[in-house]
Write a protein that holds these residues in place. Structure first.
Motif: not given
Length: 239
Positions: A212-213, A216
């Motif tokens: 995941y970022n 974000d």
């Protein structure tokens, strides 16, 4: 593992990331974090990018904060996937990193933990690591298993599982579809002797719990939901 999804969004590896230390355990370089006097341990089995992925070590530290001694072995022996390398071939890489060998290595690490007084062990695996952990779940070496967005595990492997097992999957997964994971859940549900469940996370793709970022918020939130599900499973069954 034949899909490009397992190679998307590769992390920037960092051998110095995390509050733990790298030690030799069972013959493998291993990231170790958590209270050294704990009698409970969790083994995390990496995806194709190996044990130096920051998000993996961040999760290890989070699980350690709950009181577990957490170990993240270098099952890839310093040879993580390198999709940016034009010479990299996933099929060749997979042949060089057989998950049966990964399971054998995991058992060596587990034996080393038990020799140091650890009384109960759980194992979680991500993608490639999920293929290792499903094999461990058929043995007496661990007390519970969590498999997150696995590579192509088999029905026979699920039928052989004999410890409490949770499978956390993605709605959009070209490697192991949500529908196929639900079928594995149906098989697990017939095994009255163990607790199990399968949970499909909506709106996410293969690898969402690791790749995941950080910027974000929605991606972080749903990854953390899976992390909490994993931790709750271990808190319940590894004691």
């Amino acid at each position: 593992m034949s899909s490009s999804q397992c190679l998307e969004n590769p992390p920037t590896l960092n051998p110095n990331y995390g509050v733990g230390t790298v030690k030799e355990l069972g013959g493998l370089k291993t990231y170790v974090t958590g209270p050294p006097d704990s009698k409970l341990s969790i083994l995390l089995a990496n995806d194709a990018f190996g044990f130096e992925a920051p998000n993996l070590r961040k999760l290890a530290d989070k699980v350690a904060a709950a009181g577990f001694l957490v170990v993240v072995p270098d099952f890839l022996y310093g040879d993580p996937a390198e999709p940016s390398n034009p010479q990299f071939d996933l099929d060749t890489w997979m042949k060089n990193h057989d998950t049966v060998k990964g399971c054998e290595d995991a058992k060596k690490v587990i034996a080393a933990l038990k020799s140091r007084g650890i009384s109960a062990i759980g194992a979680a695996g991500f993608c490639w690591g999920g293929m290792v952990v499903v094999k461990l779940a058929s043995c007496d070496d661990i007390q519970a298993a969590v498999i997150l967005h696995p590579g192509p595990i088999t029905v026979d492997e699920i039928k052989a599982v004999n410890v409490p097992t949770a499978i956390l999957g993605a709605e959009f997964d070209s490697i192991y579809s949500a529908e196929k994971l639900k079928q594995l859940g149906e098989i697990l549900a017939t095994k009255d002797e163990i607790q199990s469940y399968v949970k499909i996370f909506p709106g996410v793709a293969h690898g969402w719990t690791m790749k995941y970022n950080d910027e974000d918020d929605s991606a972080v939130k749903i990854a953390e939901e899976a992390h909490l599900d994993m931790l709750n499973w271990f808190t319940k069954h590894v004691k």
